[in-house]
Structures are given as structure tokens and as C-alpha cells.
Design an enzyme around this catalytic site. Structure first.
Site, PDB file in Angstrom:
ATOM      1  N   GLU A  83      -7.490  12.446   0.497  1.00  0.00           N
ATOM      2  CA  GLU A  83      -6.637  11.975  -0.613  1.00  0.00           C
ATOM      3  C   GLU A  83      -5.401  12.824  -0.930  1.00  0.00           C
ATOM      4  O   GLU A  83      -4.520  12.145  -1.371  1.00  0.00           O
ATOM      5  CB  GLU A  83      -7.802  12.208  -1.662  1.00  0.00           C
ATOM      6  CG  GLU A  83      -8.592  11.193  -1.935  1.00  0.00           C
ATOM      7  CD  GLU A  83      -9.908  11.498  -1.092  1.00  0.00           C
ATOM      8  OE1 GLU A  83     -10.420  10.332  -0.344  1.00  0.00           O
ATOM      9  OE2 GLU A  83      -9.845  12.593  -0.243  1.00  0.00           O
ATOM     10  N   HIS A 140     -19.237  10.828  -7.716  1.00  0.00           N
ATOM     11  CA  HIS A 140     -18.667   9.891  -7.739  1.00  0.00           C
ATOM     12  C   HIS A 140     -18.960   8.911  -8.860  1.00  0.00           C
ATOM     13  O   HIS A 140     -18.850   7.632  -8.848  1.00  0.00           O
ATOM     14  CB  HIS A 140     -19.473   8.752  -6.368  1.00  0.00           C
ATOM     15  CG  HIS A 140     -19.490   9.745  -5.118  1.00  0.00           C
ATOM     16  ND1 HIS A 140     -20.161  10.718  -4.720  1.00  0.00           N
ATOM     17  CD2 HIS A 140     -18.769   9.142  -3.874  1.00  0.00           C
ATOM     18  CE1 HIS A 140     -19.874  11.026  -3.560  1.00  0.00           C
ATOM     19  NE2 HIS A 140     -18.879  10.286  -3.176  1.00  0.00           N
TER      20      HIS A 140
END
Length: 325
Positions: free
Chosen positions: A60, A129
Site C-alpha cells: 500500500e 479488515h
């Protein structure tokens, strides 16, 4: 007007902007051949090819860094984080670079990038998540923050975000991806920074966004049988937020409630409440401003626990009756 899903609306906005502007491209983990972790970019690789629908390494930091650099040098990247939780790995690039660059170069540099992030609970994906971190991004000057609640809003707001010359953090609640709604065909733009009066009412204003809009609408329908008229305001753009529409609504109804899935402490509800308390609306209040928000706990893996840490129709309905006493 035809009915399509929230995911299809996002796909349509990206595809239309990529057809209209060769500088727009999509990048992220598995967005190409696989079509995205949630199937949002299905078909785009076949149309636009590997140069414009780019599968990235599982990093990321690299995704956000590449997007920032591409935006600063003339492109308009759409960067997908597989889960919004993973933006924490890219915070230096997002917060210290993308958000600051235009300001620190005296407006001469533009950073027209969109970071798309599936967020929220409800899929059994557990604590790493399933978070709702939009308030964190609202705290960073230089970023715009958007959270569409319907398929039409998803298309219109994403189109506006792609065209904006500033970095836009675009939060997509995962359970909304399969929700269907009426969406205009062709070009459709909803300006950033304008709240939407979803439902007019006279007794109570509820401010909400994302998946919680559905919850609030069901609660408002439940209390309507007892003659309680709820006005629902969806900010759509969380920063910069159109508070004038919210203030005017509370002046009319004399009561205010904020509902969001994110944890209550430090959540956007506190900021909205503070703005109301410092506005003309304060003098019209007949009851304290109420928040119905997520609990201050990591999102549990257990389905029953997961359901009960966020606002539900029953919780919101109960809170409405209490504020109306």
C-alpha cells in the site's frame, strides 16, 4: 433510469472517466485480471489493458506513493486499497506528501488522485479488515473525504472526485457493493461538498452516511407509525462538509441525532455535534444532541458480536423514542 448495483456504478464512473480522459488510470492489488477483491473493476482490464488498469505489488505504501507521484506529474490516478484498514501502511505518502504538496508549493502543484477504500464491518473479516477510519482522514488538511451511500451517489461523487485537483479519500462500505438503485446513464456528476436531504421531516434531524443510511431509513419508517416525522441528511462529502444544510434542518426540527458505524470516540459525530452546538441551531434545540455510533472495540470476528457493535435499526429506533420524550 435503470437500476444497477453500487459496485457497477463505481465501475461505470471509472470507465467513463477513463474513456473521456487518457490521463485517468486505475491501479491496485488484483484490480486487473481478477477484477478487484470485490469485483468492482470487472471488465475494465479487457477494455483498457494493462497500461491503464495496473495490478500492483502487495504494498500500500508503493500504491499511494506511485499515485502521488503520478498525480503531481500530470496524471489522474485512481488507487484502490483492497481494504481501508491498509491505508495505515500508506499514511506517510497520503498524509505527509499527497495532502501537503499543493499547499507547500504555493498552489503550483496539483495532486488529482483518488484513493478508493472498501471499509466497514458486516463481512466477518475481523478487526484488521473491517474498520471505519474516515474521521482520521477528515483530520488531515489537504484531503477531501467522501462516503457515498447509494449507487447513484457512488457514480456521481466518484466522477467529481476523479475530476478534482486535490487528493480525495473515497470510502465504500463493503455491504453496499451489491445494493441496487436507480442510476442515471451517461455523464453524471454530484458536486463535492454538498449535503443531501434524503427525506424531509419536522420532528427530528438525523445525520448519517454510508451503510447507516439504510439503517436510519428503516428506523424512521418504524417510528412514523407513531406520528414521528424524521428528516434525514446525508453529508455525502465528509470533508469539506456542508454544515449549513444540517444547521438549517435542526433549526426546523429542534432535535439532532448523528448515526455512524465508526467508533464513537473521536468519530465524525462529535465534530458534527460541536458544529451544531456552536451554531444558531443550538438556540432551537429541545433536547440534547444524540449520537448512535459504533462501540469503542475492535471489530469482532464472531458474527453475532460483529452485528451488535454497530448501530442497528432497533438501537436507532430506541434512541429516536428517547429523544422525542
Amino acid at each position: 433510469m435503470r437500476e444497477i448495483t453500487y459496485a457497477q456504478a463505481i465501475n461505470e464512473a471509472m470507465s467513463q472517466e477513463m474513456r473521456n480522459n487518457p490521463d485517468v488510470f486505475l491501479m491496485g492489488e488484483d484490480v486487473g485480471l481478477y477484477g478487484g477483491a470485490f469485483g468492482v473493476s470487472v471488465g475494465m482490464f479487457d477494455e483498457f489493458g494493462a497500461d491503464r488498469v495496473r495490478d500492483t505489488p502487495i504494498s500500500e505504501a508503493a500504491i499511494a506513493g506511485c499515485a502521488t507521484g503520478a498525480a503531481a506529474t500530470g496524471m489522474r490516478p485512481i488507487a484502490e486499497m483492497m481494504f481501508s484498514d491498509f491505508m495505515t501502511i500508506a499514511m506517510d505518502q497520503i498524509v505527509n506528501q499527497a495532502a501537503k504538496m499543493r499547499y507547500m508549493f504555493g498552489g503550483k502543484a496539483k495532486v488529482p488522485m483518488v484513493v478508493r477504500m472498501p471499509e466497514g464491518s458486516g463481512t466477518g473479516a475481523a478487526g484488521q479488515h473491517s474498520q471505519s477510519l474516515e474521521a482520521w482522514m477528515c483530520h488531515v488538511p489537504g484531503l477531501k473525504v467522501v462516503a457515498p451511500s447509494t449507487p447513484a451517489d457512488a457514480k456521481g461523487l466518484l466522477t467529481a472526485a476523479i475530476r478534482d485537483d486535490n487528493p480525495v479519500m473515497f470510502f465504500e462500505q463493503k455491504l453496499l457493493y451489491r445494493v441496487k438503485g436507480d442510476v442515471p446513464e451517461g455523464e453524471y456528476v454530484i458536486p463535492l461538498g454538498k449535503s443531501h436531504i434524503v427525506q424531509e421531516g419536522k420532528d427530528l434531524t438525523i445525520v448519517t452516511y454510508g451503510r447507516m443510511l439504510q439503517v436510519v431509513q428503516q428506523a424512521a419508517e418504524a417510528v412514523a407509525k407513531d406520528g414521528i416525522s424524521v428528516e434525514i441528511i446525508d453529508p455525502r462529502t465528509l470533508y469539506p462538509m456542508d454544515t449549513e444544510t444540517i444547521v438549517n434542518s435542526v433549526i426546523k426540527t429542534s432535535r439532532a441525532m448523528i448515526v455512524h458505524e465508526a467508533a464513537v470516540t473521536g468519530g465524525l459525530g462529535g465534530e458534527i455535534a460541536a458544529k451544531l452546538a456552536g451554531s444558531e441551531a443550538f438556540y432551537y434545540l429541545d433536547a440534547p444532541i444524540t449520537r448512535v455510533c459504533g462501540l469503542d472495540v475492535p471489530v469482532p470476528y464472531c458474527p453475532e458480536l460483529e452485528k451488535n457493535i454497530v448501530p442497528t435499526v432497533d438501537k436507532v429506533t430506541k434512541a429516536i423514542y428517547e429523544i422525542m420524550r
